[in-house]
Design an enzyme around this catalytic site. Structure first.
Site, short mmCIF file in Angstrom:
data_model
loop_
_atom_site.label_atom_id
_atom_site.label_comp_id
_atom_site.label_asym_id
_atom_site.label_seq_id
_atom_site.Cartn_x
_atom_site.Cartn_y
_atom_site.Cartn_z
N LYS A 9 0.83 -1.21 0.00
CA LYS A 9 0.00 0.00 0.00
C LYS A 9 0.87 1.27 0.00
O LYS A 9 2.08 1.21 0.26
CB LYS A 9 -0.94 -0.04 1.21
CG LYS A 9 -1.97 -1.18 1.12
CD LYS A 9 -2.92 -1.15 2.31
CE LYS A 9 -3.94 -2.28 2.22
NZ LYS A 9 -4.91 -2.24 3.35
N TYR A 49 -12.33 -2.52 -3.61
CA TYR A 49 -12.86 -2.48 -2.25
C TYR A 49 -14.39 -2.40 -2.21
O TYR A 49 -14.96 -1.94 -1.21
CB TYR A 49 -12.24 -1.30 -1.49
CG TYR A 49 -10.82 -1.58 -1.00
CD1 TYR A 49 -10.56 -2.65 -0.14
CD2 TYR A 49 -9.75 -0.76 -1.37
CE1 TYR A 49 -9.27 -2.91 0.31
CE2 TYR A 49 -8.46 -1.01 -0.91
CZ TYR A 49 -8.23 -2.09 -0.06
OH TYR A 49 -6.95 -2.35 0.41
N PHE A 57 -15.24 3.47 7.10
CA PHE A 57 -13.87 3.81 6.69
C PHE A 57 -13.67 3.81 5.17
O PHE A 57 -12.57 4.10 4.68
CB PHE A 57 -12.86 2.84 7.35
CG PHE A 57 -13.10 1.37 7.04
CD1 PHE A 57 -12.68 0.81 5.84
CD2 PHE A 57 -13.77 0.56 7.96
CE1 PHE A 57 -12.90 -0.54 5.56
CE2 PHE A 57 -13.99 -0.80 7.69
CZ PHE A 57 -13.55 -1.34 6.48
N ARG A 85 -1.65 -14.59 3.73
CA ARG A 85 -2.42 -13.93 4.79
C ARG A 85 -1.74 -14.16 6.16
O ARG A 85 -1.75 -13.27 7.02
CB ARG A 85 -3.86 -14.48 4.85
CG ARG A 85 -4.73 -14.11 3.65
CD ARG A 85 -5.30 -12.71 3.72
NE ARG A 85 -6.27 -12.52 4.76
CZ ARG A 85 -7.06 -11.45 4.84
NH1 ARG A 85 -6.99 -10.48 3.93
NH2 ARG A 85 -7.90 -11.32 5.84
N THR A 91 -5.54 -7.75 10.37
CA THR A 91 -5.86 -6.48 9.71
C THR A 91 -5.34 -5.27 10.49
O THR A 91 -4.80 -4.34 9.90
CB THR A 91 -7.40 -6.36 9.54
OG1 THR A 91 -7.85 -7.50 8.80
CG2 THR A 91 -7.77 -5.09 8.81
N ARG A 102 2.54 -6.94 9.03
CA ARG A 102 1.83 -5.85 9.73
C ARG A 102 2.28 -5.74 11.19
O ARG A 102 2.38 -4.63 11.73
CB ARG A 102 0.32 -6.09 9.65
CG ARG A 102 -0.26 -5.80 8.27
CD ARG A 102 -1.70 -6.30 8.18
NE ARG A 102 -2.37 -5.90 6.95
CZ ARG A 102 -3.50 -6.46 6.51
NH1 ARG A 102 -4.07 -7.43 7.21
NH2 ARG A 102 -4.06 -6.05 5.38
N ASN A 112 -2.03 -0.01 7.10
CA ASN A 112 -1.62 -1.37 7.47
C ASN A 112 -0.79 -2.08 6.40
O ASN A 112 -0.83 -3.29 6.25
CB ASN A 112 -2.82 -2.20 7.94
CG ASN A 112 -3.80 -2.50 6.83
OD1 ASN A 112 -3.66 -1.98 5.72
ND2 ASN A 112 -4.77 -3.35 7.09
N HIS A 115 -2.01 -5.38 1.29
CA HIS A 115 -3.25 -6.13 1.06
C HIS A 115 -2.92 -7.53 0.57
O HIS A 115 -1.98 -7.71 -0.20
CB HIS A 115 -4.10 -5.42 0.00
CG HIS A 115 -5.19 -6.30 -0.55
ND1 HIS A 115 -6.42 -6.41 0.05
CD2 HIS A 115 -5.22 -7.15 -1.62
CE1 HIS A 115 -7.16 -7.28 -0.62
NE2 HIS A 115 -6.46 -7.73 -1.64
N GLU A 126 -9.35 -10.71 -8.05
CA GLU A 126 -8.43 -9.58 -7.91
C GLU A 126 -7.28 -9.65 -8.92
O GLU A 126 -6.87 -8.63 -9.47
CB GLU A 126 -7.92 -9.52 -6.46
CG GLU A 126 -9.05 -9.12 -5.51
CD GLU A 126 -8.70 -9.17 -4.02
OE1 GLU A 126 -7.54 -9.49 -3.68
OE2 GLU A 126 -9.59 -8.90 -3.20
N1 LIG Z 1 -11.82 -0.11 11.27
C1 LIG Z 1 -11.11 0.30 10.24
N2 LIG Z 1 -10.67 1.59 10.16
C2 LIG Z 1 -9.93 2.02 9.12
N3 LIG Z 1 -9.60 1.26 8.07
C3 LIG Z 1 -10.00 -0.04 8.08
C4 LIG Z 1 -10.79 -0.58 9.17
N4 LIG Z 1 -11.03 -1.88 8.87
C5 LIG Z 1 -10.44 -2.13 7.70
N5 LIG Z 1 -9.81 -1.03 7.21
C6 LIG Z 1 -9.06 -0.91 5.96
O1 LIG Z 1 -9.76 -1.61 4.94
C7 LIG Z 1 -8.95 -2.67 4.45
C8 LIG Z 1 -9.82 -3.84 4.06
O2 LIG Z 1 -10.41 -4.36 5.23
P1 LIG Z 1 -10.52 -5.94 5.45
O3 LIG Z 1 -10.83 -6.60 4.15
O4 LIG Z 1 -11.46 -6.14 6.58
O5 LIG Z 1 -9.06 -6.32 5.95
P2 LIG Z 1 -7.86 -7.10 5.24
O6 LIG Z 1 -7.06 -6.07 4.46
O7 LIG Z 1 -7.05 -7.68 6.35
O8 LIG Z 1 -8.47 -8.16 4.34
C9 LIG Z 1 -7.94 -2.94 5.57
O9 LIG Z 1 -6.76 -3.57 5.12
C10 LIG Z 1 -7.68 -1.56 6.08
O10 LIG Z 1 -6.79 -0.85 5.20
MG LIG Z 2 -9.94 -7.99 2.86
#
Ligand SMILES: Nc1ncnc2c1ncn2[C@@H]1O[C@H](COP(=O)(O)OP(=O)(O)O)[C@@H](O)[C@H]1O
Ligand SMILES: [Mg+2]
Length: 149
Positions: A9, A49, A57, A85, A91, A102, A112, A115, A126
Site C-alpha cells: 500500500k 474495495y 472507513f 495472509r 488487519t 503488519r 496497514n 493487502h 483480484e
Molecule cells: N476499522 C477500520 N478503520 C480504518 N480502516 C480499516 C478498518 N477496517 C479495515 N480497514 C481498511 O480496509 C482494508 C480492508 O479491510 P478488510 O478486508 O477487513 O481487511 P484485510 O485487508 O485484512 O483483508 C484494511 O486492510 C484496512 O486498510
Molecule cells: Mg480484505
C-alpha cells in the site's frame, strides 16, 4: 499451485519498505509471477474495495489507496492465499503478531502496509482485475525441489 494477489500500500511504498516486504515474500518461498508500481485509478480502487462500500472507513480507504503509488503483485505457491495472509498478519497492526509484516512494520489499521486476497475465489477476481494475462509469467525456479516434497 495457487496464485494470490498482494498489494504493497502507499504508506509502505512511501516508507521505502518495498524491498523489505518483497524480501520476506521471497524468503518464505512464494514465487513472484507478476509485479508493478502503479498509481491506482479511482475506478479500480472502488471495484477492488466494493465489499466495503457501506463501511464508515470506505471513503478514507479509497482516498488513501489512490493517494500515491502502490506495488501490486501476483505470487504463486502451494496454498498461496492462506500462507500469504498468515505472513501478512491481522488487519489491525496493533493486534498483528510480531514476525508478521503488519506486526513488525505497522501501527494502525488505516495504514496497514499491505493487502492480500482473503480466499482463492477473491484471489482469482483480484488478479483478473489488476493484471492482464500477459503481465504474468509462468516459469520454474530451481529452488522448487527444495521448497516442496
Ligand atoms: N476499522 C477500520 N478503520 C480504518 N480502516 C480499516 C478498518 N477496517 C479495515 N480497514 C481498511 O480496509 C482494508 C480492508 O479491510 P478488510 O478486508 O477487513 O481487511 P484485510 O485487508 O485484512 O483483508 C484494511 O486492510 C484496512 O486498510
Ligand atoms: Mg480484505
Amino acid at each position: 499451485m495457487e496464485r494470490t494477489f498482494l498489494m504493497i500500500k502507499p504508506d509502505a511504498v512511501q516508507r521505502n519498505l518495498i524491498g523489505e516486504i518483497i524480501s520476506r515474500i521471497e524468503q518464505k518461498g512464494l514465487k513472484i509471477v507478476g509485479g508493478k508500481l502503479m498509481t491506482v485509478p479511482q475506478s479500480l480502487a472502488e471495484e477492488h474495495y466494493s465489499e466495503h462500500k457501506s463501511k464508515p472507513f470506505y471513503n478514507n480507504l479509497i482516498e488513501f489507496i489512490t493517494s500515491a503509488p502502490v506495488f501490486a503483485m501476483v505470487v504463486e505457491a502451494e496454498d498461496a492465499v492462506h500462507i500469504s495472509r498468515h505472513i501478512i498478519g491481522k488487519t489491525n497492526p496493533s493486534e498483528a503478531t510480531p514476525g508478521t509484516i503488519r506486526g513488525d512494520l505497522g501501527l494502525t489499521v488505516g495504514r496497514n502496509i499491505i493487502h492480500g486476497s482473503d480466499s482463492v475465489e477473491s484471489a482469482k477476481k483480484e488478479i483478473a482485475l489488476w493484471f492482464k494475462p500477459e503481465e504474468l509469467s509462468d516459469y520454474t525456479e530451481t529452488r522448487e525441489t527444495w521448497l516442496y516434497e
